[in-house]
Design a protein around this motif. Sequence first.
Motif, mmCIF file in Angstrom:
data_model
loop_
_atom_site.group_PDB
_atom_site.id
_atom_site.type_symbol
_atom_site.label_atom_id
_atom_site.label_comp_id
_atom_site.label_asym_id
_atom_site.label_seq_id
_atom_site.Cartn_x
_atom_site.Cartn_y
_atom_site.Cartn_z
ATOM 1 N N ALA A 98 -22.556 0.506 3.636
ATOM 2 C CA ALA A 98 -21.227 0.546 3.053
ATOM 3 C C ALA A 98 -20.642 1.927 3.270
ATOM 4 O O ALA A 98 -21.343 2.924 3.206
ATOM 5 N N SER A 99 -19.367 1.960 3.549
ATOM 6 C CA SER A 99 -18.687 3.239 3.660
ATOM 7 C C SER A 99 -17.343 3.116 2.968
ATOM 8 O O SER A 99 -16.738 2.047 2.937
ATOM 9 N N GLU A 100 -16.913 4.212 2.400
ATOM 10 C CA GLU A 100 -15.632 4.189 1.706
ATOM 11 C C GLU A 100 -14.506 4.156 2.717
ATOM 12 O O GLU A 100 -14.564 4.802 3.763
ATOM 13 N N VAL A 101 -13.485 3.381 2.386
ATOM 14 C CA VAL A 101 -12.313 3.207 3.242
ATOM 15 C C VAL A 101 -11.107 3.728 2.473
ATOM 16 O O VAL A 101 -11.004 3.548 1.256
ATOM 17 N N ASP A 102 -10.197 4.361 3.166
ATOM 18 C CA ASP A 102 -8.965 4.840 2.551
ATOM 19 C C ASP A 102 -8.188 3.633 2.011
ATOM 20 O O ASP A 102 -7.892 2.695 2.754
ATOM 21 N N VAL A 103 -7.867 3.653 0.717
ATOM 22 C CA VAL A 103 -7.200 2.500 0.105
ATOM 23 C C VAL A 103 -5.837 2.221 0.723
ATOM 24 O O VAL A 103 -5.384 1.072 0.737
ATOM 25 N N GLU A 104 -5.183 3.234 1.251
ATOM 26 C CA GLU A 104 -3.886 3.016 1.891
ATOM 27 C C GLU A 104 -4.026 2.140 3.136
ATOM 28 O O GLU A 104 -3.107 1.406 3.486
ATOM 29 N N LYS A 105 -5.191 2.204 3.785
ATOM 30 C CA LYS A 105 -5.407 1.395 4.988
ATOM 31 C C LYS A 105 -5.627 -0.076 4.668
ATOM 32 O O LYS A 105 -5.348 -0.927 5.492
ATOM 33 N N VAL A 106 -6.129 -0.384 3.481
ATOM 34 C CA VAL A 106 -6.361 -1.787 3.130
ATOM 35 C C VAL A 106 -5.238 -2.376 2.286
ATOM 36 O O VAL A 106 -5.145 -3.586 2.128
ATOM 37 N N GLU A 107 -4.381 -1.527 1.764
ATOM 38 C CA GLU A 107 -3.315 -1.994 0.880
ATOM 39 C C GLU A 107 -2.391 -3.002 1.572
ATOM 40 O O GLU A 107 -2.009 -4.011 0.980
ATOM 41 N N ASP A 108 -2.047 -2.754 2.827
ATOM 42 C CA ASP A 108 -1.180 -3.679 3.557
ATOM 43 C C ASP A 108 -1.809 -5.059 3.690
ATOM 44 O O ASP A 108 -1.122 -6.078 3.616
ATOM 45 N N ASN A 109 -3.132 -5.111 3.883
ATOM 46 C CA ASN A 109 -3.827 -6.392 4.024
ATOM 47 C C ASN A 109 -3.878 -7.172 2.710
ATOM 48 O O ASN A 109 -4.079 -8.379 2.715
ATOM 49 N N LEU A 110 -3.713 -6.481 1.597
ATOM 50 C CA LEU A 110 -3.826 -7.122 0.290
ATOM 51 C C LEU A 110 -2.493 -7.333 -0.406
ATOM 52 O O LEU A 110 -2.460 -7.905 -1.498
ATOM 53 N N GLU A 111 -1.403 -6.920 0.206
ATOM 54 C CA GLU A 111 -0.115 -6.975 -0.482
ATOM 55 C C GLU A 111 0.266 -8.385 -0.933
ATOM 56 O O GLU A 111 0.952 -8.547 -1.937
ATOM 57 N N LYS A 112 -0.208 -9.411 -0.243
ATOM 58 C CA LYS A 112 0.130 -10.786 -0.623
ATOM 59 C C LYS A 112 -0.616 -11.263 -1.863
ATOM 60 O O LYS A 112 -0.183 -12.211 -2.508
ATOM 61 N N ILE A 113 -1.736 -10.625 -2.199
ATOM 62 C CA ILE A 113 -2.492 -11.086 -3.365
ATOM 63 C C ILE A 113 -2.449 -10.119 -4.541
ATOM 64 O O ILE A 113 -2.864 -10.474 -5.633
#
Length: 132
Positions: A11-26
Motif C-alpha cells: 500500500a502506498s499513500e496517494v494524493d487525495v486530489e488525484k483521486v477526488e475527480d474519480n469519486l466526485e459522482k459518489i
Amino acid sequence: MGILSGLLGNASEVDVEKVEDNLEKILIEDEKLVRAFKVLRDLMVFTDLRLILVDKQGMTGKKMEYHTIPYESIRHFSVESTGHFDMEAELKIWTAGASEPIIRNFKKGEHIFSVQRTLAEMKLKNYDLNRF
C-alpha cells in the motif's frame, strides 16, 4: 509510489486530489477526503464520513465497484503483520450485520500500519459518545 511496490501489493499513500475527480459522482456535498491508499489497482479512501473501498475490475480497470463503509458500522478491526516467512499482511474489518469480515491483503512492508492508523483515527474521531 514505486512501480515495484505497486506490483508487489504494498500500500502506498496517494494524493487525495488525484483521486477526488474519480469519486466526485459518489461523494456527497461537503464530504472531504482525508487520506487515500493504493494497493495494486484498488483504493482505500478515507473521508471525514466513511471509508470507501474502490475495486477496479476487468482487464482495463474501467469497471469499478465502490464499497461504502460508514465509520459507525465498523465494530472492530485487526491487523495481522507479516513474519519472517509470511509474505502477506492482512487487514480485517468487521461491520454491523455482517458475519464475515472484509479482508484486504497487503504484501510485506510497513504500509499496512499507516492504513490501520488512519482507520483507527477516523473511527475514534467519528465515535459518538452521546449514544450511551
